[in-house]
Scaffold this motif. Structure first.
Motif, PDB file in Angstrom:
ATOM      1  N   ILE A   1      76.870  32.586  18.170  1.00  0.00           N
ATOM      2  CA  ILE A   1      75.839  33.372  17.090  1.00  0.00           C
ATOM      3  C   ILE A   1      74.354  34.155  18.712  1.00  0.00           C
ATOM      4  O   ILE A   1      74.460  35.037  17.852  1.00  0.00           O
ATOM      5  CB  ILE A   1      74.728  32.398  16.178  1.00  0.00           C
ATOM      6  N   ILE A   2      74.648  33.392  19.381  1.00  0.00           N
ATOM      7  CA  ILE A   2      73.267  34.211  20.601  1.00  0.00           C
ATOM      8  C   ILE A   2      74.427  35.283  21.389  1.00  0.00           C
ATOM      9  O   ILE A   2      73.990  36.242  21.488  1.00  0.00           O
ATOM     10  CB  ILE A   2      73.286  32.670  22.216  1.00  0.00           C
ATOM     11  N   LYS A   3      75.255  34.643  21.659  1.00  0.00           N
ATOM     12  CA  LYS A   3      76.310  35.433  22.217  1.00  0.00           C
ATOM     13  C   LYS A   3      76.880  36.885  21.539  1.00  0.00           C
ATOM     14  O   LYS A   3      76.713  37.788  21.404  1.00  0.00           O
ATOM     15  CB  LYS A   3      77.962  35.032  22.457  1.00  0.00           C
TER      16      LYS A   3
ATOM     17  N   SER B   1      70.878  40.165  13.596  1.00  0.00           N
ATOM     18  CA  SER B   1      70.160  38.704  12.817  1.00  0.00           C
ATOM     19  C   SER B   1      69.821  38.579  13.851  1.00  0.00           C
ATOM     20  O   SER B   1      69.789  39.024  15.424  1.00  0.00           O
ATOM     21  CB  SER B   1      72.049  38.080  12.932  1.00  0.00           C
ATOM     22  N   ARG B   2      69.016  37.228  13.804  1.00  0.00           N
ATOM     23  CA  ARG B   2      67.605  36.216  14.011  1.00  0.00           C
ATOM     24  C   ARG B   2      68.160  35.475  13.630  1.00  0.00           C
ATOM     25  O   ARG B   2      68.617  34.390  12.934  1.00  0.00           O
ATOM     26  CB  ARG B   2      66.812  36.723  13.926  1.00  0.00           C
ATOM     27  N   ILE B   3      68.302  33.962  15.055  1.00  0.00           N
ATOM     28  CA  ILE B   3      68.143  32.746  14.714  1.00  0.00           C
ATOM     29  C   ILE B   3      66.390  32.425  14.164  1.00  0.00           C
ATOM     30  O   ILE B   3      65.202  32.764  14.930  1.00  0.00           O
ATOM     31  CB  ILE B   3      68.192  32.087  16.214  1.00  0.00           C
ATOM     32  N   THR B   4      66.664  31.761  12.747  1.00  0.00           N
ATOM     33  CA  THR B   4      65.081  31.049  12.616  1.00  0.00           C
ATOM     34  C   THR B   4      65.061  30.080  13.209  1.00  0.00           C
ATOM     35  O   THR B   4      63.769  29.448  12.724  1.00  0.00           O
ATOM     36  CB  THR B   4      65.388  31.324  10.683  1.00  0.00           C
ATOM     37  N   GLN B   5      65.399  29.342  13.323  1.00  0.00           N
ATOM     38  CA  GLN B   5      66.185  27.465  13.758  1.00  0.00           C
ATOM     39  C   GLN B   5      67.113  26.965  13.540  1.00  0.00           C
ATOM     40  O   GLN B   5      67.994  27.187  13.288  1.00  0.00           O
ATOM     41  CB  GLN B   5      64.749  26.444  12.497  1.00  0.00           C
ATOM     42  N   THR B   6      66.580  25.701  14.647  1.00  0.00           N
ATOM     43  CA  THR B   6      67.782  25.203  14.486  1.00  0.00           C
ATOM     44  C   THR B   6      68.522  24.534  13.411  1.00  0.00           C
ATOM     45  O   THR B   6      67.251  24.414  12.344  1.00  0.00           O
ATOM     46  CB  THR B   6      68.084  24.139  15.634  1.00  0.00           C
TER      47      THR B   6
ATOM     48  N   LEU C   1      63.792  27.401  24.442  1.00  0.00           N
ATOM     49  CA  LEU C   1      65.266  26.559  24.417  1.00  0.00           C
ATOM     50  C   LEU C   1      66.282  27.965  24.435  1.00  0.00           C
ATOM     51  O   LEU C   1      67.063  27.345  25.439  1.00  0.00           O
ATOM     52  CB  LEU C   1      64.998  25.856  22.765  1.00  0.00           C
ATOM     53  N   ILE C   2      66.328  28.491  23.928  1.00  0.00           N
ATOM     54  CA  ILE C   2      66.856  29.700  23.740  1.00  0.00           C
ATOM     55  C   ILE C   2      67.103  30.648  25.592  1.00  0.00           C
ATOM     56  O   ILE C   2      68.453  30.042  25.617  1.00  0.00           O
ATOM     57  CB  ILE C   2      66.518  31.018  22.510  1.00  0.00           C
ATOM     58  N   LEU C   3      66.332  30.901  25.922  1.00  0.00           N
ATOM     59  CA  LEU C   3      66.243  31.100  27.622  1.00  0.00           C
ATOM     60  C   LEU C   3      66.820  29.968  28.386  1.00  0.00           C
ATOM     61  O   LEU C   3      67.920  30.282  29.418  1.00  0.00           O
ATOM     62  CB  LEU C   3      65.153  31.824  27.906  1.00  0.00           C
ATOM     63  N   ASP C   4      67.056  29.216  27.861  1.00  0.00           N
ATOM     64  CA  ASP C   4      67.918  27.830  28.942  1.00  0.00           C
ATOM     65  C   ASP C   4      69.715  27.560  27.972  1.00  0.00           C
ATOM     66  O   ASP C   4      69.996  27.832  28.547  1.00  0.00           O
ATOM     67  CB  ASP C   4      67.060  25.913  28.647  1.00  0.00           C
TER      68      ASP C   4
ATOM     69  N   ALA D   1      64.389  36.117  24.745  1.00  0.00           N
ATOM     70  CA  ALA D   1      64.485  35.138  23.526  1.00  0.00           C
ATOM     71  C   ALA D   1      64.183  36.077  22.650  1.00  0.00           C
ATOM     72  O   ALA D   1      64.006  35.550  21.644  1.00  0.00           O
ATOM     73  CB  ALA D   1      63.734  34.543  24.360  1.00  0.00           C
ATOM     74  N   GLY D   2      63.056  36.384  22.592  1.00  0.00           N
ATOM     75  CA  GLY D   2      62.493  36.876  21.702  1.00  0.00           C
ATOM     76  C   GLY D   2      63.021  37.532  20.543  1.00  0.00           C
ATOM     77  O   GLY D   2      62.779  38.372  19.475  1.00  0.00           O
ATOM     78  N   LYS D   3      64.250  38.522  21.497  1.00  0.00           N
ATOM     79  CA  LYS D   3      65.130  39.529  20.431  1.00  0.00           C
ATOM     80  C   LYS D   3      66.075  38.613  19.810  1.00  0.00           C
ATOM     81  O   LYS D   3      66.800  39.522  19.296  1.00  0.00           O
ATOM     82  CB  LYS D   3      65.874  40.756  21.098  1.00  0.00           C
TER      83      LYS D   3
END
Length: 286
Positions: free
Chosen positions: A64-66, A74-79, A257-260, A277-279
């Motif tokens: 989903i990041i890719k 869409s956005r990631i809301t949590q793990t 975490l997202i940047l890592d 990461a904010g995007k």
């Protein structure tokens, strides 16, 4: 009542969703949540998010990041699951390949491009020092497609979650030659931007309910027996899987975490550059 559609793989990781839906916990909050199985995995769910077929997806982090970087609105809301996913590396039981090293120039079956099976094949190649540009892929759609491709000789190896495929190893369909854990938390919850913009309160309610379930999931009476029966797995395998799996308890997903994760994905040549990461995320708990 708000209608929301959620999608995920029909695997043991997502049994908490079944429990909360069965108990009608969402309808108590005026939310009509409907579940859709996606045997094709993250690639199929990413497509469904883009088209609006589903509003929420429980997807593999790397996939989903890719896809968000590639334009998924869409956005990631949590793990969802904080522990790594263990990808089994499988060949046909009748294959002449006996080790991961033997597979360097072999054809890998993947569910679809951009899926976890595709991206983790790249990670595995990187881990073994192979030339990623020389990887050969065969798109097979889903787990059954992987079974068919290896059985028919259309592909040489197939990567899928270790415990989901364990029965296929036990019955002699596959032979596992190795494992490749994800170097990051494996599952996240992604939500379409339109839903976040218009129904943020309801999305947070959904997350609160599922997090409350996963918090105590392992202590549910006879949960190991239930999962063993439902997913046709050996009890000892389910117990091992439970011991290795850690769900999120509502801890926010962080930009760090997202940047890592993106930096690791760049090192594997999965993405070309990191996105701000904010995007990629929408934090629900701050």
């Amino acid at each position: 009542m708000l209608n929301l559609k959620v999608g995920g793989v029909p695997e043991h990781f997502n049994y908490p969703w079944y429990i909360t839906l069965k108990n009608k916990e969402y309808t108590k909050h005026n939310i009509n949540l409907r579940w859709k199985d996606f045997p094709g995995g993250t690639g199929a769910m990413s497509k469904a998010l883009r088209s609006g077929e589903i509003d929420i997806a429980i997807v593999l982090t790397e996939g989903i990041i890719k896809d968000i970087i590639d334009g998924n609105p869409s956005r990631i809301t949590q793990t969802f699951v904080k522990s790594p996913l263990i990808w089994g590396i499988h060949v046909s039981a009748k294959s002449n390949f006996n080790s991961v090293e033997d597979l360097e120039n072999a054809t890998v079956a993947i569910s679809r491009f951009g899926s976890g099976s595709h991206l983790m094949a790249i990670v595995n190649a990187h881990n073994n020092g192979w030339d990623i540009d020389k990887l050969q892929f065969k798109v097979v759609g889903d787990l059954q497609g992987g079974i068919d491709a290896l059985t028919n000789g259309d592909a040489d190896y197939f990567m899928w979650e270790h415990f989901t495929t364990k029965p296929l190893v036990d019955n002699g369909t596959f032979r596992r030659v190795g494992d490749c854990p994800t170097p990051w938390p494996c599952f996240v919850i992604a939500v379409r931007n339109e839903i976040l913009e218009n129904h943020l309160k309801e999305v947070k309610t959904v997350l609160d309910i599922i997090n409350d379930c996963t918090k105590d999931f392992k202590s549910i009476k006879d949960i190991d027996q239930t999962l063993s029966t439902r997913y046709e797995q050996q009890l000892e395998d389910i117990r091992e899987w439970l011991s290795l799996t850690v769900w999120n308890d509502g801890t926010p997903v962080t930009e760090e975490l997202i940047l890592d994760i993106q930096n690791k994905m760049m090192s594997f040549n999965v993405i070309e550059k990191a996105e701000e990461a904010g995007k990629l995320i929408k934090n629900m708990y701050i």
